[in-house]
Design a protein around this motif. Sequence first.
Motif, PDB file in Angstrom:
ATOM      1  N   TYR A  67      34.210  35.053  29.736  1.00  0.00           N
ATOM      2  CA  TYR A  67      34.144  36.397  29.161  1.00  0.00           C
ATOM      3  C   TYR A  67      35.458  37.105  29.429  1.00  0.00           C
ATOM      4  CZ  TYR A  67      29.034  35.876  29.061  1.00  0.00           C
ATOM      5  OH  TYR A  67      27.760  35.461  28.833  1.00  0.00           O
ATOM      6  N   GLN A  68      35.809  38.046  28.564  1.00  0.00           N
ATOM      7  CA  GLN A  68      36.988  38.893  28.801  1.00  0.00           C
ATOM      8  C   GLN A  68      36.613  40.038  29.752  1.00  0.00           C
ATOM      9  OE1 GLN A  68      38.602  36.226  27.239  1.00  0.00           O
ATOM     10  NE2 GLN A  68      40.066  37.892  27.543  1.00  0.00           N
ATOM     11  N   GLY A  69      37.632  40.771  30.155  1.00  0.00           N
ATOM     12  CA  GLY A  69      37.392  41.971  30.969  1.00  0.00           C
ATOM     13  C   GLY A  69      37.265  41.684  32.456  1.00  0.00           C
ATOM     14  N   GLN A  70      38.037  40.685  32.944  1.00  0.00           N
ATOM     15  CA  GLN A  70      37.841  40.254  34.344  1.00  0.00           C
ATOM     16  C   GLN A  70      38.941  40.742  35.287  1.00  0.00           C
ATOM     17  OE1 GLN A  70      35.021  38.818  34.847  1.00  0.00           O
ATOM     18  NE2 GLN A  70      34.455  38.120  32.819  1.00  0.00           N
ATOM     19  N   VAL A  71      39.690  41.798  34.899  1.00  0.00           N
ATOM     20  CA  VAL A  71      40.804  42.220  35.768  1.00  0.00           C
ATOM     21  C   VAL A  71      40.346  42.530  37.193  1.00  0.00           C
ATOM     22  CG1 VAL A  71      42.629  43.031  34.229  1.00  0.00           C
ATOM     23  CG2 VAL A  71      40.619  44.464  34.605  1.00  0.00           C
ATOM     24  N   ASN A  72      39.203  43.192  37.312  1.00  0.00           N
ATOM     25  CA  ASN A  72      38.751  43.589  38.656  1.00  0.00           C
ATOM     26  C   ASN A  72      37.846  42.539  39.303  1.00  0.00           C
ATOM     27  OD1 ASN A  72      40.055  46.175  38.460  1.00  0.00           O
ATOM     28  ND2 ASN A  72      38.478  46.663  36.938  1.00  0.00           N
ATOM     29  N   THR A  73      37.027  41.879  38.475  1.00  0.00           N
ATOM     30  CA  THR A  73      36.107  40.885  39.034  1.00  0.00           C
ATOM     31  C   THR A  73      36.860  39.701  39.638  1.00  0.00           C
ATOM     32  OG1 THR A  73      35.896  40.148  36.759  1.00  0.00           O
ATOM     33  CG2 THR A  73      34.064  41.394  37.666  1.00  0.00           C
ATOM     34  N   ASP A  74      37.933  39.257  38.979  1.00  0.00           N
ATOM     35  CA  ASP A  74      38.717  38.155  39.557  1.00  0.00           C
ATOM     36  C   ASP A  74      39.263  38.560  40.923  1.00  0.00           C
ATOM     37  OD1 ASP A  74      38.255  36.522  37.426  1.00  0.00           O
ATOM     38  OD2 ASP A  74      40.348  36.300  36.802  1.00  0.00           O
ATOM     39  N   LYS A  75      39.751  39.802  41.005  1.00  0.00           N
ATOM     40  CA  LYS A  75      40.323  40.261  42.284  1.00  0.00           C
ATOM     41  C   LYS A  75      39.247  40.354  43.361  1.00  0.00           C
ATOM     42  CE  LYS A  75      44.200  42.821  40.396  1.00  0.00           C
ATOM     43  NZ  LYS A  75      44.404  44.071  39.675  1.00  0.00           N
ATOM     44  N   ILE A  76      38.073  40.856  42.993  1.00  0.00           N
ATOM     45  CA  ILE A  76      37.037  41.039  44.026  1.00  0.00           C
ATOM     46  C   ILE A  76      36.544  39.672  44.506  1.00  0.00           C
ATOM     47  CG2 ILE A  76      34.860  41.249  42.689  1.00  0.00           C
ATOM     48  CD1 ILE A  76      35.820  43.702  45.368  1.00  0.00           C
ATOM     49  N   GLU A  77      36.386  38.718  43.579  1.00  0.00           N
ATOM     50  CA  GLU A  77      35.910  37.393  43.998  1.00  0.00           C
ATOM     51  C   GLU A  77      36.962  36.689  44.857  1.00  0.00           C
ATOM     52  OE1 GLU A  77      33.973  35.071  41.003  1.00  0.00           O
ATOM     53  OE2 GLU A  77      33.856  33.297  42.297  1.00  0.00           O
ATOM     54  N   ASN A  78      38.246  36.815  44.461  1.00  0.00           N
ATOM     55  CA  ASN A  78      39.314  36.204  45.273  1.00  0.00           C
ATOM     56  C   ASN A  78      39.392  36.830  46.662  1.00  0.00           C
ATOM     57  OD1 ASN A  78      40.301  34.120  43.680  1.00  0.00           O
ATOM     58  ND2 ASN A  78      41.561  35.508  42.451  1.00  0.00           N
ATOM     59  N   LEU A  79      39.155  38.135  46.723  1.00  0.00           N
ATOM     60  CA  LEU A  79      39.189  38.815  48.026  1.00  0.00           C
ATOM     61  C   LEU A  79      38.084  38.264  48.943  1.00  0.00           C
ATOM     62  CD1 LEU A  79      40.699  41.117  49.474  1.00  0.00           C
ATOM     63  CD2 LEU A  79      39.012  42.718  48.533  1.00  0.00           C
ATOM     64  N   ALA A  80      36.881  38.125  48.392  1.00  0.00           N
ATOM     65  CA  ALA A  80      35.773  37.582  49.186  1.00  0.00           C
ATOM     66  C   ALA A  80      36.092  36.150  49.632  1.00  0.00           C
ATOM     67  CB  ALA A  80      34.479  37.619  48.374  1.00  0.00           C
ATOM     68  N   ILE A  81      36.655  35.344  48.720  1.00  0.00           N
ATOM     69  CA  ILE A  81      36.990  33.949  49.042  1.00  0.00           C
ATOM     70  C   ILE A  81      38.044  33.898  50.157  1.00  0.00           C
ATOM     71  CG2 ILE A  81      38.172  31.895  48.128  1.00  0.00           C
ATOM     72  CD1 ILE A  81      36.761  32.506  45.403  1.00  0.00           C
ATOM     73  N   GLU A  82      39.108  34.700  50.009  1.00  0.00           N
ATOM     74  CA  GLU A  82      40.188  34.684  51.015  1.00  0.00           C
ATOM     75  C   GLU A  82      39.664  35.088  52.391  1.00  0.00           C
ATOM     76  OE1 GLU A  82      43.124  33.328  50.805  1.00  0.00           O
ATOM     77  OE2 GLU A  82      42.490  32.802  48.765  1.00  0.00           O
ATOM     78  N   ARG A  83      38.829  36.112  52.418  1.00  0.00           N
ATOM     79  CA  ARG A  83      38.294  36.565  53.719  1.00  0.00           C
ATOM     80  C   ARG A  83      37.375  35.510  54.337  1.00  0.00           C
ATOM     81  NH1 ARG A  83      37.282  42.942  52.114  1.00  0.00           N
ATOM     82  NH2 ARG A  83      39.487  43.535  52.277  1.00  0.00           N
ATOM     83  N   ALA A  84      36.594  34.827  53.505  1.00  0.00           N
ATOM     84  CA  ALA A  84      35.705  33.772  54.025  1.00  0.00           C
ATOM     85  C   ALA A  84      36.540  32.647  54.630  1.00  0.00           C
ATOM     86  CB  ALA A  84      34.815  33.236  52.903  1.00  0.00           C
ATOM     87  N   LYS A  85      37.626  32.273  53.945  1.00  0.00           N
ATOM     88  CA  LYS A  85      38.502  31.208  54.438  1.00  0.00           C
ATOM     89  C   LYS A  85      39.144  31.612  55.764  1.00  0.00           C
ATOM     90  CE  LYS A  85      41.259  29.903  51.024  1.00  0.00           C
ATOM     91  NZ  LYS A  85      41.898  29.933  49.676  1.00  0.00           N
ATOM     92  N   GLN A  86      39.603  32.870  55.811  1.00  0.00           N
ATOM     93  CA  GLN A  86      40.259  33.379  57.020  1.00  0.00           C
ATOM     94  C   GLN A  86      39.289  33.406  58.208  1.00  0.00           C
ATOM     95  OE1 GLN A  86      41.858  37.334  56.441  1.00  0.00           O
ATOM     96  NE2 GLN A  86      42.497  37.509  58.582  1.00  0.00           N
ATOM     97  N   LEU A  87      38.065  33.841  57.934  1.00  0.00           N
ATOM     98  CA  LEU A  87      37.092  34.013  59.020  1.00  0.00           C
ATOM     99  C   LEU A  87      36.603  32.679  59.576  1.00  0.00           C
ATOM    100  CD1 LEU A  87      35.645  36.284  60.543  1.00  0.00           C
ATOM    101  CD2 LEU A  87      33.886  36.273  58.780  1.00  0.00           C
TER     102      LEU A  87
END
Length: 436
Positions: A67-87
């Motif tokens: 779907y289009q319109g993912q400017v914010n959703t991509d960022k929020i999902e990547n943020l959750a992924i990065e924090r999970a990896k870090q933790l």
Amino acid sequence: MLDQAILSGLKEVDNEVFDLVVSEETRQQRQIRLIPSENYASCAVRAALATSFTNKYGEGYPGRRYYQGQVNTDKIENLAIERAKQLFGYPFANVQALSGAPANLAVYTAFLKPFAGKIMAMRLDHGGHLTHGSPVSVTGAWFEISHYGCQEDDYLDMEKIRAQALEFRPDVLVCGYTAYPRTIDFKAFGEIAREVGAISLADISHIAGLIAGGSHPSPFPHMDVVTFTTHKTLRGPRAAIILSKDPEHADKIDKAVFPGLQGGPHFNTISAIAVALKEALSPAFKSYTDQVVKNAISVADELKGRGYHIISGGTDNHLVLVDVRKSCNLPGKRVAEALEDVGIVCNFNTVPNASDRQKPLFPDGIRLGTPSITTRGFKENDCRKVAELMDRTMKNIKAGKLEKGESPFIDEAIKDQIAAEVAELATSFPTFSWQE
Ligand SMILES: *Cc1c(COP(=O)(O)O)cnc(C)c1O
């Protein structure tokens, strides 16, 4: 604390739901909640659950959506992924599984052929989960299962588990439990899995928060794949995360979650996961998880000192299992119900090495946990007080058969007195408090 801004909108539209929300909020404030899989999420986590991210569709993964319109959703999902990896230290994380059971199913479907794969895991009545191959779960119906259990001392014996794995040759070897009060030896499980050529899966749903805070050893780098719910000791929204080490495993897991099992991800939940992970990365979270364990040890010690039979003699984590049949010849269910009547909420639970009267719906034990009360700010002395209130309640419960509708209490005045003390203790603490 009620979030007034969110709730005033709700009250205007739907009074019935609003009243139930207020009633539940009050219950959570007035009762002492000892269910080890429950907690109080912070206002920040709950606020994130209520945002407009709930309005967005986004099947696929960041950078590759349908779907289009993912400017914010991509960022929020990547943020959750990065924090999970870090933790947790794992290089790959999937944050889309809707909860713990679907996360485990995703791992099995990633690595096992339907009706041919073999899983070895802990038996349900010794603390395994339904999704670890119980016959009433599809995991038990779709795969060949071999269950291991605890020894007579209520501990796992890694040599016996190794021998069983060498004999059964599982494709997936599972550890991680719902009712095991002792430390899990991830290193030994990882070695056994490698020796028999199995994928090692740690389902750390219960202890993810303790691991994040450093209060339980980490499965990294010993276990191939890790699943966990984010709403138990981790204190986030109701959801799950799947971690892995090998890029091929990560790819299979992503495909199993979507499009294998699910449709669109729940971005409001994923944003709340990101918030919970940020909280878990803070020093205050470590104080909370250390206190969770200290509090559980206090509850176990105090009950043991009062003559109760504690499974394995104590605890290393956030939970305590009490065999109330051996302790006071009462069934777990009657004890759990009577405790709720005085405002202490736990759950009846099977225990290992039980009497032959134990059945899943008629177990010999109760299961207690300290995550919720620790979040509220209870310390060791408060936990000893909780154990004392439980002891007084259990001494006031009738043994033997009850008539329909008959009160389980020997003395109603004693019950009322305990209930008043429980409400007073509970309401003297907020429902969410950062540990100093
Ligand atoms: C809670 C739990 C699950 C299931 O999580 P849900 O969110 O209830 O689906 C799976 N495995 C273990 C070990 C758990 O404790």
